[in-house]
Write a protein that holds these residues in place. Structure first.
Motif, PDB file in Angstrom:
ATOM      1  N   ALA A   1       0.923  -1.196   0.111  1.00  0.00           N
ATOM      2  CA  ALA A   1       0.026   0.106   0.064  1.00  0.00           C
ATOM      3  C   ALA A   1       0.921   1.073   0.071  1.00  0.00           C
ATOM      4  N   ILE A   2       2.040   1.142   0.866  1.00  0.00           N
ATOM      5  CA  ILE A   2       2.858   2.525   0.939  1.00  0.00           C
ATOM      6  C   ILE A   2       3.453   2.685  -0.465  1.00  0.00           C
ATOM      7  N   VAL A   3       4.097   1.455  -1.132  1.00  0.00           N
ATOM      8  CA  VAL A   3       4.696   1.645  -2.396  1.00  0.00           C
ATOM      9  C   VAL A   3       3.652   2.218  -3.388  1.00  0.00           C
ATOM     10  N   ARG A   4       2.547   1.747  -3.396  1.00  0.00           N
ATOM     11  CA  ARG A   4       1.431   2.365  -4.345  1.00  0.00           C
ATOM     12  C   ARG A   4       1.174   3.990  -4.190  1.00  0.00           C
ATOM     13  N   ASP A   5       1.027   4.177  -2.729  1.00  0.00           N
ATOM     14  CA  ASP A   5       0.678   5.517  -2.582  1.00  0.00           C
ATOM     15  C   ASP A   5       1.986   6.456  -3.097  1.00  0.00           C
ATOM     16  N   GLU A   6       3.138   5.830  -2.868  1.00  0.00           N
ATOM     17  CA  GLU A   6       4.653   6.594  -3.277  1.00  0.00           C
ATOM     18  C   GLU A   6       4.551   7.017  -4.840  1.00  0.00           C
ATOM     19  N   SER A   7       3.848   5.930  -5.431  1.00  0.00           N
ATOM     20  CA  SER A   7       4.091   5.957  -7.008  1.00  0.00           C
ATOM     21  C   SER A   7       2.796   6.342  -7.810  1.00  0.00           C
ATOM     22  N   GLY A   8       1.869   7.054  -7.058  1.00  0.00           N
ATOM     23  CA  GLY A   8       0.561   7.350  -7.746  1.00  0.00           C
ATOM     24  C   GLY A   8      -0.246   6.636  -8.066  1.00  0.00           C
ATOM     25  N   GLY A   9      -0.290   5.418  -7.200  1.00  0.00           N
ATOM     26  CA  GLY A   9      -1.014   4.351  -7.400  1.00  0.00           C
ATOM     27  C   GLY A   9      -0.981   3.032  -8.585  1.00  0.00           C
ATOM     28  N   ILE A  10       0.286   3.285  -9.093  1.00  0.00           N
ATOM     29  CA  ILE A  10       0.925   2.113 -10.109  1.00  0.00           C
ATOM     30  C   ILE A  10       1.869   1.167  -9.684  1.00  0.00           C
ATOM     31  N   GLY A  11       2.340   1.500  -8.760  1.00  0.00           N
ATOM     32  CA  GLY A  11       3.724   0.653  -8.220  1.00  0.00           C
ATOM     33  C   GLY A  11       4.937   1.020  -8.691  1.00  0.00           C
ATOM     34  N   ALA A  12       6.200   0.605  -8.154  1.00  0.00           N
ATOM     35  CA  ALA A  12       7.280   0.942  -8.516  1.00  0.00           C
ATOM     36  C   ALA A  12       7.670   0.742  -9.656  1.00  0.00           C
ATOM     37  N   ASP A  13       8.542   1.459 -10.290  1.00  0.00           N
ATOM     38  CA  ASP A  13       9.166   1.102 -11.750  1.00  0.00           C
ATOM     39  C   ASP A  13      10.162   0.041 -11.541  1.00  0.00           C
ATOM     40  N   VAL A  14      10.874   0.316 -10.622  1.00  0.00           N
ATOM     41  CA  VAL A  14      12.162  -0.758 -10.244  1.00  0.00           C
ATOM     42  C   VAL A  14      11.985  -1.322  -8.927  1.00  0.00           C
TER      43      VAL A  14
END
Length: 344
Positions: free
Chosen positions: A224-237
């Motif tokens: 949930a934190i990664v999605r929040d920090e990435s605008g809802g899409i997930g990490a690039d890497v």
């Protein structure tokens, strides 16, 4: 001379061993700094056995002062040097393709050749011929130079996974390697760096290294934190920087569609974990491994340290003299330290 001799798993004896006996063209160094790698811990504990000899002297992250130049025209006694410990053959199918880190005939100092947990170390003449021996730049300490090898491995991993400017990068694990990944990702232009680490001291270290967000995966919802920090899409890497097999599958769930996942850390032989192959297929994920380093990456690493672009000094949290190698290994294994150095 004195050295730490690995006689069997969990059996390291500090004592007298034969002095190095160089052949013509070999160098002999007085070891001035050798840092302990997670791989050394796995070897000592018996969790890594491939390529390990008994008895042998470990230690592949090191720097030193030449005491016998072996007739070299490039170096002389008294020169300060550091060494890329992975000596490629230069003529196998992979070396011909420029992939020397996966050379079919790779010779590794600290494995096939006795390493640097000793007063002196012999550097094979072939390492000099292939350009694996580097003069230490002015202003770089022996301890900093010893870290050129792990930093070069991290550079290799990030080149494989392609960290780019503006990326959101999630790093699983905040040991020495995870912290180096934070530093290199920042230099590559990452926009947000999220580090997952259960150890609170290491989470603090990640923040000091430049992470934007640290997560306790035991008590917080990492996905949930990664999605929040990435605008809802997930990490690039997503980079798996600790050898816990189950994290490989977790990493897939943190990446965006067409994201890139690096299984950077080494895993113990026989350890397996299921992978969600549908996530790889339908989300068009790129999953890559990473092994070792090249001479060019070692040179890049050394230049980053020498230029001050990447400060490795804060990583060196514990120092021991060689006779205390047992305590040094125990400290590194407990995770109390970031990086443990054996210094003389």
């Amino acid at each position: 001379m004195k050295a730490a001799l690995l006689r069997a798993p969990n059996d390291v004896l500090f004592g007298d061993v034969a002095d190095p006996t160089p052949e013509r063209g070999d160098l002999v160094l007085k070891v001035r700094a050798a840092t302990i790698c997670g791989t050394d811990i796995r070897i000592v504990s018996g969790r890594k056995t491939m390529g390990v000899r008994y008895p042998s002297v470990l230690g592949h992250e090191f720097s030193g002062e030449i005491v016998d130049a072996g007739g070299s025209s490039r170096f002389r006694a008294g020169d300060a040097v550091c060494v890329d410990p992975a000596i490629a053959c230069g003529h196998c199918a992979y070396c011909k393709r420029g992939l020397e880190n996966v050379c079919e005939n790779l010779t590794a100092i600290g494995y096939e050749v006795d390493g640097a947990f000793a007063e002196y170390i012999r550097i094979p003449g072939r390492a000099l011929e292939t350009g694996n021996v580097f003069a230490m730049p002015d202003g770089v300490s022996f301890e900093e130079a010893a870290l050129a090898e792990p930093l070069a491995c991290v550079i290799n991993g990030q080149e494989k996974v392609g960290v780019e400017r503006g990326d959101v990068v999630a790093i699983l694990g905040s040991g020495p390697i995870g912290l180096l990944h934070v530093k290199v990702a920042r230099l590559s232009g990452a926009r947000r760096i999220i580090v997952s680490e259960p150890n609170p001291a290491r989470r603090e270290a990640a923040l000091r290294a430049g992470a934007d967000v640290v997560v306790d995966p035991v008590n917080e919802d990492l996905k949930a934190i990664v999605r929040d920090e990435s605008g809802g899409i997930g990490a690039d890497v997503v980079i798996v920087a600790i050898g816990v097999p189950s994290l490989a599958n977790d990493a897939l769930g943190l990446a965006r569609l067409r994201g890139r996942v690096s299984l950077f850390a080494g895993f113990n032989k026989g350890e397996m974990a299921p992978l969600d192959v549908n996530a790889i297929h339908y989300n068009e994920l790129i999953v890559t491994g990473s092994f070792g380093l090249t001479r060019l990456q070692f040179e890049k690493s050394l230049n980053l340290i020498a230029s001050g672009q990447l400060d490795t000094k804060p990583f060196l949290t514990h120092r021991f003299a060689l006779p205390a190698i047992g305590e040094a290994l125990e400290t590194a294994a407990r995770g109390d330290a970031i990086k443990v150095a054996i210094v003389s």
